[in-house]
Design a protein around this motif. Structure first.
Motif, short mmCIF file in Angstrom:
data_model
loop_
_atom_site.label_atom_id
_atom_site.label_comp_id
_atom_site.label_asym_id
_atom_site.label_seq_id
_atom_site.Cartn_x
_atom_site.Cartn_y
_atom_site.Cartn_z
N THR A 236 0.84 -1.20 0.00
CA THR A 236 0.00 0.00 0.00
C THR A 236 0.87 1.25 0.00
N LEU A 237 0.58 2.16 -0.89
CA LEU A 237 1.36 3.39 -1.01
C LEU A 237 1.16 4.26 0.22
N LEU A 238 2.25 4.87 0.69
CA LEU A 238 2.14 5.71 1.88
C LEU A 238 1.29 6.94 1.59
N TYR A 239 1.47 7.51 0.40
CA TYR A 239 0.67 8.69 0.06
C TYR A 239 0.34 8.65 -1.43
N ALA A 240 -0.81 9.20 -1.76
CA ALA A 240 -1.23 9.28 -3.16
C ALA A 240 -2.22 10.43 -3.30
N ARG A 241 -2.03 11.21 -4.36
CA ARG A 241 -3.02 12.21 -4.74
C ARG A 241 -3.55 11.82 -6.11
N VAL A 242 -4.86 11.76 -6.23
CA VAL A 242 -5.49 11.30 -7.47
C VAL A 242 -6.26 12.47 -8.07
N ASP A 243 -5.81 12.92 -9.26
CA ASP A 243 -6.42 14.07 -9.94
C ASP A 243 -7.34 13.59 -11.05
N MET A 244 -8.54 14.16 -11.12
CA MET A 244 -9.51 13.71 -12.11
C MET A 244 -10.48 14.83 -12.44
N LEU A 245 -11.22 14.64 -13.52
CA LEU A 245 -12.33 15.53 -13.88
C LEU A 245 -13.37 14.74 -14.64
N ARG A 246 -14.48 15.42 -14.94
CA ARG A 246 -15.55 14.75 -15.69
C ARG A 246 -15.35 14.98 -17.19
N ASP A 247 -15.68 13.98 -17.97
CA ASP A 247 -15.67 14.15 -19.41
C ASP A 247 -17.03 14.69 -19.87
N ALA A 248 -17.21 14.80 -21.17
CA ALA A 248 -18.44 15.39 -21.71
C ALA A 248 -19.69 14.59 -21.34
N ASP A 249 -19.51 13.31 -21.01
CA ASP A 249 -20.63 12.46 -20.63
C ASP A 249 -20.84 12.41 -19.12
N GLY A 250 -20.03 13.17 -18.38
CA GLY A 250 -20.17 13.19 -16.93
C GLY A 250 -19.40 12.12 -16.20
N GLN A 251 -18.63 11.28 -16.93
CA GLN A 251 -17.85 10.23 -16.31
C GLN A 251 -16.53 10.81 -15.80
N PHE A 252 -16.15 10.42 -14.60
CA PHE A 252 -14.85 10.85 -14.09
C PHE A 252 -13.74 10.10 -14.82
N ARG A 253 -12.69 10.85 -15.17
CA ARG A 253 -11.52 10.28 -15.82
C ARG A 253 -10.25 10.77 -15.13
N LEU A 254 -9.33 9.86 -14.98
CA LEU A 254 -8.07 10.17 -14.31
C LEU A 254 -7.23 11.11 -15.16
N MET A 255 -6.74 12.17 -14.55
CA MET A 255 -5.80 13.07 -15.19
C MET A 255 -4.37 12.68 -14.82
N GLU A 256 -4.11 12.57 -13.52
CA GLU A 256 -2.78 12.18 -13.05
C GLU A 256 -2.90 11.44 -11.73
N LEU A 257 -1.96 10.56 -11.50
CA LEU A 257 -1.81 9.87 -10.22
C LEU A 257 -0.49 10.37 -9.64
N GLU A 258 -0.55 11.21 -8.63
CA GLU A 258 0.63 11.91 -8.12
C GLU A 258 1.21 11.14 -6.93
N LEU A 259 2.37 10.50 -7.15
CA LEU A 259 2.97 9.65 -6.14
C LEU A 259 4.38 10.07 -5.75
N ILE A 260 4.82 11.23 -6.24
CA ILE A 260 6.19 11.68 -5.97
C ILE A 260 6.20 12.88 -5.04
N GLU A 261 5.77 14.05 -5.55
CA GLU A 261 5.90 15.28 -4.78
C GLU A 261 4.63 16.14 -4.87
N PRO A 262 3.48 15.53 -4.58
CA PRO A 262 2.24 16.31 -4.70
C PRO A 262 2.06 17.28 -3.55
N SER A 263 1.54 18.46 -3.85
CA SER A 263 1.04 19.32 -2.77
C SER A 263 -0.15 18.60 -2.15
N LEU A 264 -0.19 18.55 -0.81
CA LEU A 264 -1.17 17.71 -0.13
C LEU A 264 -2.30 18.49 0.53
#
Length: 283
Positions: A236-264
């Motif tokens: 299990t990762l100690l920390y993770a930031r998961v960035d996402m938004l909705r597409d034109a159909d309203g479905q969430f889609r992953l933009m980035e999985l930040e596992l190095i130096e994310p602002s928390l």
């Protein structure tokens, strides 16, 4: 509390690390050590090394990957581990996550970006607006939004680049970021760009606020994080930031999985970051 070192940006990095240092001292104690990732010295005396502030590593990729190799060879304990950091440095990981079933923002990779490659991507994605970015990037470095017919920026012509369809939701609703420490959900924020922009970074005029994110967003975040853990055969990762938004159909889609130096953004966590501190202490 274990003896901890946090790796930081190079001395000449343009952003002020002072507030971040203060936050980590508040959470982890005044005894923690900060060292520049570009010249960290001997790290063997630390129980745990955290690369949480290595902002700007994408500007000296060779040096960054050489450091990761050295830390791995010397068996320095990092969280997240070196294989995770190496994999997460290149946003081509999005294609791996997509193959594992994660809904990501549609992404193509051009080995040497040309106007023809852009035209092909626009046709494939059925859009007149594209976003291009380097596969190794951060802070919106080298990221552009291009309208149909706009010339290819000279700075990125002929370079390896990611190509994605522009997502209008970034300006209409914003980008969600979900935070997990030791596999447990902590908090979520909604980031919005300045008017007329599409980049959400604070130094570019973006803003953020705490939010209660939908269950579907949390489901995607868990899927993305756990898929990365399976791909990398890590715990299990100690920390993770998961960035996402909705597409034109309203479905969430992953933009980035930040596992190095994310602002928390601990100021938006109900516990002020206590879960993160506990995860570090028990790592």
């Amino acid at each position: 509390m274990p003896k901890i070192c946090i790796l930081t940006a190079a001395p000449d990095y343009f952003e002020d690390l002072g507030p971040a240092r203060q936050t980590y001292r508040r959470l982890l104690g005044d005894a923690i050590t900060f060292r520049h990732w570009t010249d960290p010295g001997d790290l063997s005396g630390f129980d745990l090394v955290l690369p949480l502030l290595v902002w700007g590593y994408q500007r000296d990729c060779d040096r960054w990957f050489a450091l990761l190799d050295q830390l791995e060879q010397r068996q320095i304990k990092l969280a997240n581990p070196v294989p995770v950091l190496r994999w997460n440095s290149d946003k081509a990981y999005l294609l791996e996550l997509e193959k594992s079933g994660v809904a990501v923002v549609p992404t193509m990779i051009s080995a040497a970006l040309t106007a023809e490659a852009l035209a092909e991507a626009a046709q494939t994605f059925d859009t007149d607006q594209l976003v291009i970015k380097p596969p190794i990037s951060g802070g919106a470095d080298g990221t552009y939004r291009l309208q149909k017919g706009e010339p290819l920026p000279e700075r990125v012509a002929g370079k390896e680049m990611l190509i994605q369809p522009f997502q209008p939701a970034i300006a209409q609703e914003g980008e969600y970021s979900l935070f997990y420490f030791g596999g447990t959900f902590s908090h979520a924020i909604l980031k919005r760009p300045a008017k007329g922009d599409f980049r959400v970074q604070e130094f570019l005029g973006g803003s953020e606020s705490g939010t209660d994110c939908p269950e579907s967003a949390q489901a995607l975040a868990v899927q993305a994080r756990q898929s990365a853990e399976r791909i990398l055969a890590t715990g299990t990762l100690l920390y993770a930031r998961v960035d996402m938004l909705r597409d034109a159909d309203g479905q969430f889609r992953l933009m980035e999985l930040e596992l190095i130096e994310p602002s928390l953004f601990f100021e938006h966590a109900a516990d002020g970051g206590a879960l993160f501190a506990t995860s570090v202490e028990t790592a």
